[in-house]
Design an enzyme around this catalytic site. Sequence first.
Site: not given
Length: 785
Positions: A18, A21-25, A44, A151
């Site tokens: 899906l 990005g960042g530090m996880a897929e 995740k 957040d």
Amino acid sequence: MSPLSGEQFGRYELVSQLGRGGMAETYRARLLGEAGVTKPVLIKKVLPEFATDQAFIDMFISEARISATLSHGNIAQVYDFGRVDGEYFLAMEYVDGQPLHRLMKRAGRSGLSALPVPLATFIALELCRGLHYAHTRTDSSGRLLGIVHRDISPDNVLISYEGQVKIVDFGIAKARELRGFNTEPGVVKGKYLFFSPEQARGEEVDALTDVWATGIVLYEMLCSRLPVDDLPHVAVPKLVRGEFPRPCALRPDLPPELDAIVMRALAVNRQERFESSHAFGEALTEFLYSTTPRFSALSLSHFVQELFREDLATVGHQVQVPGSFKEQMAQWRSQLSTAVRPSQLPTAVGPTAVLRTPSPLPSSIPTEAHPPPRSLKPLFLGVGAAAAILGAALTAFLLVKAPASPAAAEASRPQPPEPPSTPSHTPAVASTETAAASEDTAPPEEPPPPQEPETTVTRASASYPVEAIRLDSRHDLIDLRSITEVLALEPGTTYRVSEPEPPKDSPPLFFWLAGPHVRASDGVGVLSQRPLQVKGASALKLFALQPVHPGTPARQVLVENVQAKAREKVAVAPTTVASLERAFELKNLDTGSTYRLLLMPLEGGAYTRGPDAGPVESLACAAPGPNREQQFLLREGATLNLSGATHLLCGFIDDDPADNRGELQLRITRTSGGPAWPVPSPYSLVAPDKTGELQQTFEQATRLFGERKYDTAAIFAERCISLAPRDADCQLLAGATYAAIPGRVDRAAKHYRTFLELAPEHSLAPQVIQSLKEHDARSGDQVLK
């Protein structure tokens, strides 16, 4: 299905990827149970390059630990957490639907200027229910865990096709039991436009911060915009003081009861805010079912399915929305066509708003605590930052948006002064004696009407040397609203417009075209002797950027009607000039130097006429100097050499910035007369082809470095290197980041050496070499030659 469909991951079968990005897929997957029982889940998974980073793994585990304790219909549940073949993962509830921010965007495209009141209210009250559950969670001893999401935003709210509202990503939530992850006072996380006043001040936060953020989300759903949408150094103080318009000022059809509910959720004084998410939700529930008693999650389900009908059809999902709901959608579109007025938004709290006593931004919010994100300007690409190797100062690579030093504070955008307080008036009813005495005298003069407070528009500015600046289409303007001379045109007629005999040594004459079918790239330009063909325009404005000598005669422009074979001469007075008050100013240019200017698109480009008209591809500029006034139109991709100027004024030509979006980047390189500005930037790279994930990762690392969040910046710098191991700028940024972290100097030296191997001729190489020499001398290593 993705090619990975069927791939096994422990007890899970991966279906499709899906996102990454960042530090996880993330993956869509199936949990494989006994007897062929399966369950759809979302996986995740930590990216391999971060699997050895203990700080990130601890954060990932904290997310799992918090989320796994939560089991509520309005929170996406975590089912499993573990490690397979050394890879950490979370298995969580798969929500078949859309994030709220995408829902709002799709609603706008479908003709809804904002979400209908019942839908927005229902979504908000469902958020309140989920948050209240999290806020009141206790441990086995009955002790309150103190979970705060911190957040809440449309990105972290999912709406399923069945009408469910789910909160996701408690990854930065804070539970008091997780002592290692308590946010220290003064450290700010989350998205600054959703910050509560206490969060913006860097104070300890509690459940009332989520009440505020939910109020912001509801405000955005109802008004199709945020209460404050500006640069951080402008937006954050406004949030702290509560200086924003009431929802009813933007959407007059809004029921007063709902307007009051929103404003109570957004009360700056915590004692005046709803005391809990439960209380907020109860108020919304009472309002919703007193005005729309038959509303249910089914209505939200129909709404989402109708908006995403085509998307669902592509995956074989049959959409069944009753005709009565389609009629309701048509009614909402009709009601909302004039309800929300984004072009008439007030810029401060209106007279009917709940006013709070303005107070200066507390000293506990240092400028460094609120660095502006990439979307803001000016962009000082390559401003030096002190990053030391064992005390040796190295001017490290840094990307900074809004300077914190007093000398650079001129780049900020001051706001108009507040109106003066209203003077006291004489009582309206006089005494009988006074009235009788005045019968034979002339009536007193009426007091003059109150004067509108003057507003001062101060342009944004920067001082050379900078390598590039960003110009924002909402703020940096060549304003045409002062030009009243307009030539009406027939949109169906073709015209040719030219200036057959321009005066010698005269500045260029600019044009601006209006019309629903005029492309943004064609709507502005400079006239010449060669006729310009115009079709589809309804109006034409002709102007210069600066006034010329009063005795200069009017300019003569020839307008030819091609179909009617008719010609008309239009006189343009020398005083017909656009306003440069809001143009961006680049100061401190050397008249003896030559500068090369290059205009480049940035992050999707800039739009001044809406997305349908395409991006604007030019800026108008004026460059005053002791001997002449230079005026020109700078187009994307074309270079222009500038000399003899003391400063530069540039902006987007427009008459109404309300619908403007996006930015363009102007690069400035001194080519003669002095040393070129040597500090690199993401747009003058050794490998200048950064795109996609690499560029996003690089920009994120640089932003975090600028915020002095060095530990997190290092994670993204390493990610940058993993994507492009031979990118010199990633190595340089990693070196500067580790140099700023105590005890990581050897790691910094390693990246600096790799940087020198990849880019020995880089302009910063001598500084890096000198710092490494000092490091080697102190550590007893071989001195770098």
